[in-house]
Scaffold this motif. Structure first.
Motif, mmCIF file in Angstrom:
data_model
loop_
_atom_site.group_PDB
_atom_site.id
_atom_site.type_symbol
_atom_site.label_atom_id
_atom_site.label_comp_id
_atom_site.label_asym_id
_atom_site.label_seq_id
_atom_site.Cartn_x
_atom_site.Cartn_y
_atom_site.Cartn_z
ATOM 1 N N GLU A 52 2.385 9.180 -6.173
ATOM 2 C CA GLU A 52 2.977 10.489 -5.896
ATOM 3 C C GLU A 52 4.075 10.817 -6.902
ATOM 4 N N SER A 94 -2.899 4.706 -10.644
ATOM 5 C CA SER A 94 -3.446 3.561 -9.907
ATOM 6 C C SER A 94 -3.793 2.417 -10.854
ATOM 7 N N ALA A 107 0.831 -1.212 0.000
ATOM 8 C CA ALA A 107 0.000 0.000 0.000
ATOM 9 C C ALA A 107 0.860 1.255 0.000
ATOM 10 N N ASP A 108 1.969 1.224 0.733
ATOM 11 C CA ASP A 108 2.882 2.369 0.756
ATOM 12 C C ASP A 108 3.583 2.532 -0.586
ATOM 13 N N ASN A 167 -4.109 10.524 -10.588
ATOM 14 C CA ASN A 167 -4.253 9.484 -9.571
ATOM 15 C C ASN A 167 -4.897 8.232 -10.155
ATOM 16 N N GLU A 184 2.546 1.589 -3.537
ATOM 17 C CA GLU A 184 1.589 2.105 -4.518
ATOM 18 C C GLU A 184 1.393 3.609 -4.339
ATOM 19 N N ARG A 185 1.274 4.048 -3.088
ATOM 20 C CA ARG A 185 1.107 5.488 -2.823
ATOM 21 C C ARG A 185 2.321 6.260 -3.308
ATOM 22 N N TRP A 186 3.531 5.745 -3.076
ATOM 23 C CA TRP A 186 4.742 6.407 -3.561
ATOM 24 C C TRP A 186 4.764 6.452 -5.087
#
Length: 302
Positions: A227, A260, A219-220, A256, A222-224
């Motif tokens: 970003e 994603s 999850a981290d 986003n 993917e967020r990075w």
């Protein structure tokens, strides 16, 4: 062994800091929050450990040459660095290259990424693999293995293809030359892969003297990744040559959603199916927290 960051940091011992803030700013990747404190706490102890490994390996080669009655040959120490897209393995590789090159016993440290050994986009299109770029089948594995074997064998000059992340393709007729380094760092998604016990093929990981896996929760990561994608809209994607120039004018919501979707279809799937299963094969795991900082280090003793 699982070592929290503060315990790992003490293993730096008297290793001097050889980088400054300007060096770190130049070496860290897009959207990576690496600090000088993290270099001191995490990467200096790691460079000390690797320096000890290199010295021990050099001694072992000298012992073998003495036994065989042959002249001591220069055998590069090969480090493999694996991990997901956007986890920060490229920054880790560059920082280690800079630190290791400042040790007096092995000043020549080369860094090669496996991206150059991806099949060119035209070949990926022909094979129907553009949506599997980064998956094991997207690489010219035979050429990659031959390259590392040649470097490990001490050949005077060995060349590797060059990958350009702006054009998102291998650069035709451009090569990077590796000339008998003391240490070779090989960075890539799938470098720790191996076969079954009955598989007789040679793998890239067979040539590694030490291996590192850069880890974090998916999850981290993917967020990075999302970003970083948003950041690149105003930088690399603005280059007319960029393969991703069509994304430069996306608004935040569109960016986003696009990032994603790419993660879900390609990078996340590759992480789960091919990259993450190799983590347990690493000699050392750098485990990151949600803020990109390494929180603990896992070191294989046996």
């Amino acid at each position: 062994m699982t070592l929290p960051r503060d315990a790992w940091a003490t293993l730096r011992s008297a290793t001097p800091m050889t980088l400054d803030q300007r060096d770190v700013d130049q070496l860290r990747g897009t959207a990576d929050s690496l600090t000088l404190d993290e270099v001191a706490d995490v990467y200096l102890p790691l460079s000390r450990l690797l320096n000890l490994y290199v010295a021990a390996r050099q001694d072992l080669h000298r012992v073998t040459d003495t036994f065989l009655g042959s002249l001591a040959a220069k055998v590069p120490f090969v480090i493999g660095i694996a991990g997901s897209v956007a986890v920060g393995k490229s920054t880790t590789s560059r920082i280690l290259q800079a630190l290791l090159a400042r040790w007096p016993d092995h000043p020549e440290v080369a860094l090669v990424t496996t991206d150059g050994f991806l099949w060119p986009n035209a070949e990926l299109e022909r094979r129907g693999l553009m949506d599997r770029k980064g998956f094991p089948e997207a690489y010219d594995v035979a050429s990659l293995v031959h390259f590392i074997a040649a470097v490990k064998s001490g050949e005077p000059e060995v060349s590797a293809p060059v990958y350009d992340h702006v054009i998102y393709d291998v650069v035709p007729n451009e090569r990077i030359v590796v000339s008998q380094p003391d240490v070779l760092i090989v960075e890539g998604l799938n470098v720790l892969q191996s076969g079954s016990s009955s598989d007789e093929r040679v793998f890239v990981s067979d040539y590694f003297d030490f291996s590192i896996y850069v880890d974090a929760d998916e999850a981290d990561i993917e967020r990075w990744y999302v970003e970083r994608f948003r950041t690149l809209r105003g930088t690399a994607f603005r280059d007319p040559r960029s393969y991703f120039s069509r994304y430069a004018d996306l608004d935040d919501d569109e960016a986003n959603a696009t990032a994603s979707d790419i993660w879900r279809r390609i990078n996340g799937r590759n992480l789960r199916d091919n990259v993450l299963p190799t983590r347990s094969r690493a000699d050392l795991i750098l485990q990151k927290g949600p803020d990109h900082a390494v929180e603990q280090v896992l070191l294989r003793k046996l």
